[in-house]
Structures are given as structure tokens and as C-alpha cells.
Write a protein that holds these residues in place. Sequence first.
Motif, PDB file in Angstrom:
ATOM      1  N   ASN A 120     -96.055  -0.053 -19.467  1.00 64.06           N
ATOM      2  CA  ASN A 120     -97.756   0.377 -19.409  1.00 64.06           C
ATOM      3  C   ASN A 120     -98.354   0.182 -17.731  1.00 64.06           C
ATOM      4  OD1 ASN A 120     -99.004   1.391 -22.593  1.00 64.06           O
ATOM      5  ND2 ASN A 120     -98.804  -1.008 -22.933  1.00 64.06           N
ATOM      6  N   ILE A 121     -98.280  -1.051 -18.159  1.00 58.02           N
ATOM      7  CA  ILE A 121     -98.589  -1.269 -15.980  1.00 58.02           C
ATOM      8  C   ILE A 121     -98.201  -0.026 -15.308  1.00 58.02           C
ATOM      9  CG2 ILE A 121     -99.152  -2.352 -14.115  1.00 58.02           C
ATOM     10  CD1 ILE A 121     -99.371  -4.885 -15.650  1.00 58.02           C
ATOM     11  N   GLU A 122     -96.892   0.229 -15.181  1.00 55.05           N
ATOM     12  CA  GLU A 122     -96.356   1.337 -14.871  1.00 55.05           C
ATOM     13  C   GLU A 122     -96.685   2.544 -15.222  1.00 55.05           C
ATOM     14  OE1 GLU A 122     -91.763   2.759 -13.416  1.00 55.05           O
ATOM     15  OE2 GLU A 122     -91.974   1.340 -14.726  1.00 55.05           O
ATOM     16  N   ILE A 123     -97.056   2.838 -16.695  1.00 54.48           N
ATOM     17  CA  ILE A 123     -97.423   4.165 -16.416  1.00 54.48           C
ATOM     18  C   ILE A 123     -99.624   4.482 -15.832  1.00 54.48           C
ATOM     19  CG2 ILE A 123     -98.627   5.120 -18.467  1.00 54.48           C
ATOM     20  CD1 ILE A 123     -96.514   4.403 -20.423  1.00 54.48           C
ATOM     21  N   LEU A 124     -99.819   3.253 -15.965  1.00 56.58           N
ATOM     22  CA  LEU A 124    -101.404   3.736 -15.329  1.00 56.58           C
ATOM     23  C   LEU A 124    -100.827   3.370 -13.439  1.00 56.58           C
ATOM     24  CD1 LEU A 124    -103.687   0.125 -17.102  1.00 56.58           C
ATOM     25  CD2 LEU A 124    -103.235   3.013 -17.325  1.00 56.58           C
ATOM     26  N   ALA A 125     -99.719   2.965 -13.044  1.00 51.26           N
ATOM     27  CA  ALA A 125     -99.906   2.969 -11.721  1.00 51.26           C
ATOM     28  C   ALA A 125     -99.341   4.239 -11.493  1.00 51.26           C
ATOM     29  CB  ALA A 125     -98.566   2.141 -11.366  1.00 51.26           C
ATOM     30  N   LEU A 126     -98.586   4.643 -11.987  1.00 47.41           N
ATOM     31  CA  LEU A 126     -98.391   6.451 -12.235  1.00 47.41           C
ATOM     32  C   LEU A 126     -99.406   7.731 -12.692  1.00 47.41           C
ATOM     33  CD1 LEU A 126     -94.703   6.191 -12.840  1.00 47.41           C
ATOM     34  CD2 LEU A 126     -95.270   7.228 -11.029  1.00 47.41           C
ATOM     35  N   PHE A 127    -100.514   7.182 -13.658  1.00 47.08           N
ATOM     36  CA  PHE A 127    -100.727   8.765 -14.100  1.00 47.08           C
ATOM     37  C   PHE A 127    -102.314   8.484 -14.112  1.00 47.08           C
ATOM     38  CE2 PHE A 127     -96.337   8.725 -16.407  1.00 47.08           C
ATOM     39  CZ  PHE A 127     -96.480  10.365 -15.673  1.00 47.08           C
ATOM     40  N   ALA A 128    -102.933   6.958 -14.150  1.00 42.74           N
ATOM     41  CA  ALA A 128    -104.271   6.794 -14.282  1.00 42.74           C
ATOM     42  C   ALA A 128    -105.042   7.061 -12.466  1.00 42.74           C
ATOM     43  CB  ALA A 128    -105.054   5.388 -14.182  1.00 42.74           C
ATOM     44  N   ALA A 133    -106.191   2.754   4.520  1.00 37.87           N
ATOM     45  CA  ALA A 133    -106.042   1.982   5.142  1.00 37.87           C
ATOM     46  C   ALA A 133    -105.628   0.575   3.914  1.00 37.87           C
ATOM     47  CB  ALA A 133    -107.918   1.481   5.529  1.00 37.87           C
ATOM     48  N   ALA A 134    -105.203   1.578   2.758  1.00 37.29           N
ATOM     49  CA  ALA A 134    -104.886   0.867   1.422  1.00 37.29           C
ATOM     50  C   ALA A 134    -103.484  -0.237   1.903  1.00 37.29           C
ATOM     51  CB  ALA A 134    -104.233   1.428   0.338  1.00 37.29           C
ATOM     52  N   GLU A 135    -103.752  -1.540   1.889  1.00 40.48           N
ATOM     53  CA  GLU A 135    -102.818  -2.190   1.686  1.00 40.48           C
ATOM     54  C   GLU A 135    -101.430  -1.964   1.800  1.00 40.48           C
ATOM     55  OE1 GLU A 135    -103.789  -6.169   0.932  1.00 40.48           O
ATOM     56  OE2 GLU A 135    -105.528  -6.354   2.416  1.00 40.48           O
ATOM     57  N   PHE A 136    -100.990  -1.501   0.415  1.00 36.29           N
ATOM     58  CA  PHE A 136     -99.961  -0.820  -0.324  1.00 36.29           C
ATOM     59  C   PHE A 136    -100.025   0.239  -0.992  1.00 36.29           C
ATOM     60  CE2 PHE A 136    -102.006  -3.133  -3.114  1.00 36.29           C
ATOM     61  CZ  PHE A 136    -102.322  -2.528  -4.349  1.00 36.29           C
ATOM     62  N   ALA A 137     -99.104   0.619  -0.806  1.00 36.47           N
ATOM     63  CA  ALA A 137     -99.159   2.686  -1.251  1.00 36.47           C
ATOM     64  C   ALA A 137     -98.869   2.314  -3.114  1.00 36.47           C
ATOM     65  CB  ALA A 137     -97.698   3.161  -0.843  1.00 36.47           C
ATOM     66  N   LEU A 138     -99.160   3.340  -3.815  1.00 33.43           N
ATOM     67  CA  LEU A 138     -98.976   3.179  -5.334  1.00 33.43           C
ATOM     68  C   LEU A 138     -98.245   4.073  -5.712  1.00 33.43           C
ATOM     69  CD1 LEU A 138    -102.682   3.531  -6.351  1.00 33.43           C
ATOM     70  CD2 LEU A 138    -101.353   1.523  -6.532  1.00 33.43           C
ATOM     71  N   PRO A 139     -97.499   3.976  -7.035  1.00 30.98           N
ATOM     72  CA  PRO A 139     -95.672   4.790  -7.088  1.00 30.98           C
ATOM     73  C   PRO A 139     -96.185   6.115  -7.486  1.00 30.98           C
ATOM     74  CG  PRO A 139     -96.562   3.746  -8.603  1.00 30.98           C
ATOM     75  CD  PRO A 139     -97.566   2.964  -7.047  1.00 30.98           C
ATOM     76  N   GLY A 140     -95.719   6.733  -7.191  1.00 34.96           N
ATOM     77  CA  GLY A 140     -95.336   8.024  -7.143  1.00 34.96           C
ATOM     78  C   GLY A 140     -95.259   9.487  -6.144  1.00 34.96           C
TER      79      GLY A 140
END
Length: 222
Positions: free
Chosen positions: A16-24, A33-40
Motif C-alpha cells: 500500500n505504501i508503494e501504491i501511494l508512492a506511485l499513484f498518490a 531540492a528534495a533529498e530523494f526521488a519518488l518512484p515512477g
Amino acid sequence: MIAIEALRTVLSEDANIEILALFAFIPARYDSAAEFALPGGLGADIWTFVSYALLHGNWVHLLVNLVWMLAFASPVARRFGTVRFILFCVVTAVAGAAAHLAAYPGAMVPMIGASAVVSGAMAAAVRFAFSPGGPLGPPGAIRDDHQPAASLLGAFREPRVLVFVAVWVALNFLFGVGISVPGTEGSEIAWQAHMGGFFAGLLLFSFFDPVPPAARSASLNP
């Protein structure tokens, strides 16, 4: 949306966390300036402007949105037809996400829910519901979702439209100061997204409406 929520109830927390990271919709995705890139990658940069509207926090959150959609989106869908209605939902979802991004640039908290689309449908319904022959129009006329709609200026000459919009805006400001609704306990309501969807639906209604305006309709049907 019901199928998506049912699937999420049987998935693990990590999934569910992965779904939120990809589709929310996550404003931090657009922060250089974000410290890390979100997936997708680039795809998620685009599709999350719409896909967030298909996800919900829980069953109560989903059912509340479905009830409002049944009430307001149904007459809009009948009037617009399938293709126009789907495009309208996409545009109002994008407008809601854009308003949220403007309000919370760089935020990591994901936004989900169809409320911006529901708000857009409410605004679109206002454009024709109070017109002569509309579902809430003056008595004595034939009720039909395909009666000509009032212009934007004409709609705001109707006192009930003014009251409806004023109450709706005031209610969303209450959300902004912490009033919650069923299904959103413990979460912040993205009221700016509601506003973005609503005013997109109100202002862009004529671009999707297939019914000729009143003056044109009268000239075509003497």
C-alpha cells in the motif's frame, strides 16, 4: 474506485505504501531540492495529477465521495455523455492537484480522494440545475438535464446559486481550520484541492457542455 479499495484491503502495508508512492499526489515529487526521488519517474510526474483521485483513505472516505458523486455527477454525466464526462473528471482532478501543489509546495504528505472531481461536478450541476427546465429550476417547466444552461453571469443572477456557492466556500474554509468529515479523522482535508476542482468545473463548464446556449437554441428552434 470500489475495486481499487477492495484490492488495497488485502494487500500488505508495504504494498500500500508503494501504491501511494506511485499513484498518490505528492507535491515533493516536483521539488527539485528534495533529498530523494519518488518512484515512477516522468510518468508518475504526469499521471499522479489524476490517479490520486482513484485512491481513498478508507471505505468511509470512499463511500462519502460516492454518495456525493451519485447526487451531483449523475446529472452532469447524463448531460455531457461518457467521453466529455471522463475528460471533465480528468480536468477537475488536475485542477485540484494544481491548487494543492500551489498551497503545499514540497510537501511529502500524499493527497488522495475524488473530492476535487466531486467538487467540479457540483459546480457543473449548478450551471444548469437552477435554469428553467433544470432539476431545480422554476416550477411548471419540463424537467430535463439537457435544457440550455445559463451563462456564468446569468447563473450568478440566481440567488440560490449565490447561496449554494457561498455555503460551499464557507464549508471548505471550515475544513481549513480543522473541521473533519466522516472517513477523514486524523488526516488533513485538502480543501484547496476542493476549491481548485470546484472553480474549474464552474468556469470550464461551457467547454464540455454539448447543449447549445439558450439564445442559440431559440434561433435553431423557432
